[in-house]
Design a protein around this motif. Structure first.
Motif, PDB file in Angstrom:
ATOM      1  N   PRO A 158       0.823  -1.217   0.000  1.00 21.41           N
ATOM      2  CA  PRO A 158       0.000   0.000   0.000  1.00 21.41           C
ATOM      3  C   PRO A 158       0.860   1.271   0.000  1.00 21.41           C
ATOM      4  CG  PRO A 158      -0.936  -1.612   1.489  1.00 21.41           C
ATOM      5  CD  PRO A 158       0.396  -2.157   1.043  1.00 21.41           C
ATOM      6  N   ASP A 159       1.994   1.244   0.711  1.00 20.40           N
ATOM      7  CA  ASP A 159       2.878   2.414   0.729  1.00 20.40           C
ATOM      8  C   ASP A 159       3.445   2.707  -0.655  1.00 20.40           C
ATOM      9  OD1 ASP A 159       2.483   2.781   3.448  1.00 20.40           O
ATOM     10  OD2 ASP A 159       4.270   1.639   4.013  1.00 20.40           O
ATOM     11  N   LEU A 160       3.807   1.670  -1.392  1.00 18.39           N
ATOM     12  CA  LEU A 160       4.329   1.856  -2.747  1.00 18.39           C
ATOM     13  C   LEU A 160       3.255   2.447  -3.657  1.00 18.39           C
ATOM     14  CD1 LEU A 160       6.515   1.548  -4.926  1.00 18.39           C
ATOM     15  CD2 LEU A 160       5.705  -0.787  -5.271  1.00 18.39           C
ATOM     16  N   VAL A 161       2.046   1.948  -3.553  1.00 19.23           N
ATOM     17  CA  VAL A 161       0.943   2.481  -4.362  1.00 19.23           C
ATOM     18  C   VAL A 161       0.729   3.956  -4.039  1.00 19.23           C
ATOM     19  CG1 VAL A 161      -1.542   2.350  -4.794  1.00 19.23           C
ATOM     20  CG2 VAL A 161      -0.183   0.252  -4.651  1.00 19.23           C
ATOM     21  N   GLU A 162       0.744   4.289  -2.762  1.00 16.80           N
ATOM     22  CA  GLU A 162       0.577   5.687  -2.355  1.00 16.80           C
ATOM     23  C   GLU A 162       1.685   6.558  -2.943  1.00 16.80           C
ATOM     24  OE1 GLU A 162       0.609   8.235   1.788  1.00 16.80           O
ATOM     25  OE2 GLU A 162      -0.143   6.188   1.831  1.00 16.80           O
ATOM     26  N   ARG A 163       2.902   6.066  -2.909  1.00 14.85           N
ATOM     27  CA  ARG A 163       4.034   6.824  -3.469  1.00 14.85           C
ATOM     28  C   ARG A 163       3.892   6.986  -4.989  1.00 14.85           C
ATOM     29  NH1 ARG A 163       6.850  10.858  -3.713  1.00 14.85           N
ATOM     30  NH2 ARG A 163       8.956  10.645  -4.436  1.00 14.85           N
ATOM     31  N   LEU A 164       3.469   5.935  -5.675  1.00 13.19           N
ATOM     32  CA  LEU A 164       3.260   6.016  -7.124  1.00 13.19           C
ATOM     33  C   LEU A 164       2.221   7.076  -7.473  1.00 13.19           C
ATOM     34  CD1 LEU A 164       3.250   2.230  -8.074  1.00 13.19           C
ATOM     35  CD2 LEU A 164       5.004   3.903  -8.667  1.00 13.19           C
ATOM     36  N   VAL A 165       1.159   7.124  -6.707  1.00 18.38           N
ATOM     37  CA  VAL A 165       0.111   8.115  -6.940  1.00 18.38           C
ATOM     38  C   VAL A 165       0.657   9.514  -6.684  1.00 18.38           C
ATOM     39  CG1 VAL A 165      -2.129   8.970  -6.113  1.00 18.38           C
ATOM     40  CG2 VAL A 165      -1.787   6.520  -6.509  1.00 18.38           C
ATOM     41  N   GLU A 166       1.437   9.693  -5.612  1.00 19.62           N
ATOM     42  CA  GLU A 166       2.028  10.999  -5.317  1.00 19.62           C
ATOM     43  C   GLU A 166       2.928  11.469  -6.458  1.00 19.62           C
ATOM     44  OE1 GLU A 166       4.079  10.489  -1.618  1.00 19.62           O
ATOM     45  OE2 GLU A 166       2.221  10.437  -0.445  1.00 19.62           O
ATOM     46  N   VAL A 167       3.779  10.578  -6.965  1.00 20.50           N
ATOM     47  CA  VAL A 167       4.681  10.923  -8.065  1.00 20.50           C
ATOM     48  C   VAL A 167       3.888  11.276  -9.310  1.00 20.50           C
ATOM     49  CG1 VAL A 167       6.431   9.980  -9.634  1.00 20.50           C
ATOM     50  CG2 VAL A 167       6.642   9.610  -7.169  1.00 20.50           C
ATOM     51  N   ARG A 168       2.867  10.469  -9.628  1.00 19.09           N
ATOM     52  CA  ARG A 168       2.045  10.738 -10.810  1.00 19.09           C
ATOM     53  C   ARG A 168       1.372  12.103 -10.706  1.00 19.09           C
ATOM     54  NH1 ARG A 168      -2.563   6.882 -10.889  1.00 19.09           N
ATOM     55  NH2 ARG A 168      -3.480   8.413  -9.512  1.00 19.09           N
ATOM     56  N   GLU A 169       0.818  12.411  -9.539  1.00 19.44           N
ATOM     57  CA  GLU A 169       0.123  13.686  -9.367  1.00 19.44           C
ATOM     58  C   GLU A 169       1.100  14.855  -9.410  1.00 19.44           C
ATOM     59  OE1 GLU A 169      -3.155  13.944  -9.577  1.00 19.44           O
ATOM     60  OE2 GLU A 169      -3.130  11.778  -9.843  1.00 19.44           O
ATOM     61  N   ALA A 170       2.299  14.686  -8.875  1.00 20.93           N
ATOM     62  CA  ALA A 170       3.305  15.746  -8.927  1.00 20.93           C
ATOM     63  C   ALA A 170       3.714  16.006 -10.376  1.00 20.93           C
ATOM     64  CB  ALA A 170       4.520  15.365  -8.085  1.00 20.93           C
ATOM     65  N   ARG A 171       3.898  14.945 -11.146  1.00 19.01           N
ATOM     66  CA  ARG A 171       4.245  15.114 -12.565  1.00 19.01           C
ATOM     67  C   ARG A 171       3.116  15.797 -13.323  1.00 19.01           C
ATOM     68  NH1 ARG A 171       7.015   9.240 -13.620  1.00 19.01           N
ATOM     69  NH2 ARG A 171       9.036   9.765 -12.717  1.00 19.01           N
ATOM     70  N   ARG A 172       1.899  15.404 -13.013  1.00 17.72           N
ATOM     71  CA  ARG A 172       0.739  16.022 -13.670  1.00 17.72           C
ATOM     72  C   ARG A 172       0.682  17.515 -13.337  1.00 17.72           C
ATOM     73  NH1 ARG A 172      -3.879  12.626 -12.479  1.00 17.72           N
ATOM     74  NH2 ARG A 172      -3.196  11.477 -14.290  1.00 17.72           N
ATOM     75  N   ALA A 173       0.878  17.857 -12.063  1.00 15.02           N
ATOM     76  CA  ALA A 173       0.847  19.260 -11.659  1.00 15.02           C
ATOM     77  C   ALA A 173       1.968  20.042 -12.304  1.00 15.02           C
ATOM     78  CB  ALA A 173       0.932  19.355 -10.127  1.00 15.02           C
ATOM     79  N   ALA A 174       3.156  19.451 -12.403  1.00 10.85           N
ATOM     80  CA  ALA A 174       4.289  20.130 -13.042  1.00 10.85           C
ATOM     81  C   ALA A 174       4.002  20.366 -14.522  1.00 10.85           C
ATOM     82  CB  ALA A 174       5.564  19.317 -12.868  1.00 10.85           C
ATOM     83  N   GLY A 175       3.389  19.386 -15.184  1.00  8.69           N
ATOM     84  CA  GLY A 175       3.029  19.541 -16.590  1.00  8.69           C
ATOM     85  C   GLY A 175       1.997  20.624 -16.797  1.00  8.69           C
ATOM     86  N   GLU A 176       1.021  20.701 -15.898  1.00 11.69           N
ATOM     87  CA  GLU A 176       0.000  21.738 -15.990  1.00 11.69           C
ATOM     88  C   GLU A 176       0.613  23.107 -15.739  1.00 11.69           C
ATOM     89  OE1 GLU A 176      -3.044  20.504 -13.257  1.00 11.69           O
ATOM     90  OE2 GLU A 176      -3.670  18.842 -14.537  1.00 11.69           O
ATOM     91  N   ALA A 177       1.590  23.183 -14.818  1.00 11.85           N
ATOM     92  CA  ALA A 177       2.246  24.455 -14.536  1.00 11.85           C
ATOM     93  C   ALA A 177       3.028  24.913 -15.769  1.00 11.85           C
ATOM     94  CB  ALA A 177       3.161  24.320 -13.332  1.00 11.85           C
ATOM     95  N   GLN A 178       3.687  23.980 -16.459  1.00 14.80           N
ATOM     96  CA  GLN A 178       4.433  24.326 -17.664  1.00 14.80           C
ATOM     97  C   GLN A 178       3.493  24.791 -18.768  1.00 14.80           C
ATOM     98  OE1 GLN A 178       6.842  20.968 -18.779  1.00 14.80           O
ATOM     99  NE2 GLN A 178       8.661  21.866 -17.841  1.00 14.80           N
ATOM    100  N   ASP A 179       2.364  24.123 -18.893  1.00 12.64           N
ATOM    101  CA  ASP A 179       1.388  24.501 -19.916  1.00 12.64           C
ATOM    102  C   ASP A 179       0.818  25.896 -19.652  1.00 12.64           C
ATOM    103  OD1 ASP A 179       1.777  22.092 -21.128  1.00 12.64           O
ATOM    104  OD2 ASP A 179      -0.030  21.156 -20.314  1.00 12.64           O
ATOM    105  N   GLY A 180       0.802  26.302 -18.399  1.00 13.28           N
ATOM    106  CA  GLY A 180       0.258  27.605 -18.040  1.00 13.28           C
ATOM    107  C   GLY A 180       1.228  28.746 -18.261  1.00 13.28           C
ATOM    108  N   ASN A 181       2.497  28.448 -18.541  1.00  9.81           N
ATOM    109  CA  ASN A 181       3.510  29.499 -18.758  1.00  9.81           C
ATOM    110  C   ASN A 181       3.467  30.031 -20.153  1.00  9.81           C
ATOM    111  OD1 ASN A 181       4.435  29.397 -16.151  1.00  9.81           O
ATOM    112  ND2 ASN A 181       6.024  27.907 -16.601  1.00  9.81           N
TER     113      ASN A 181
END
Length: 88
Positions: free
Chosen positions: A65-88
């Motif tokens: 479960p900890d690994l799954v939680e970490r995978l989700v955190e990484v995925r969401e961070a990448r998604r947020a970073a991509g959205e931030a780049q798209d907003g520039n």
């Protein structure tokens, strides 16, 4: 009548992501198997089953479960970073 059965790790997909997957898989089957006929939608079955991480193994990888939680955190961070780049 197509039936799609997706197996995934519990906690990997949010309810919104599961809904999006079901909607997109249904639309794809309507387009391909149903020839684009919207009435075909009522014949498409989609099922998503979530298994406890401890019930899965890929090679030597045994998710927790900890690994799954970490995978989700990484995925969401990448998604947020991509959205931030798209907003520039």
């Amino acid at each position: 009548m197509p039936y799609v059965h997706l197996h995934t790790l519990k906690g990997l997909l949010s309810p919104q992501q599961k809904r999006a997957l079901m909607d997109r898989m249904t639309a794809l089957l309507v387009e391909i198997e149903g020839g684009g006929d919207p009435a075909f939608r009522k014949h498409v079955w989609i099922r998503i089953d979530e298994g406890e991480p401890e019930q899965w193994q890929l090679g030597e990888l045994r998710p927790t479960p900890d690994l799954v939680e970490r995978l989700v955190e990484v995925r969401e961070a990448r998604r947020a970073a991509g959205e931030a780049q798209d907003g520039n």
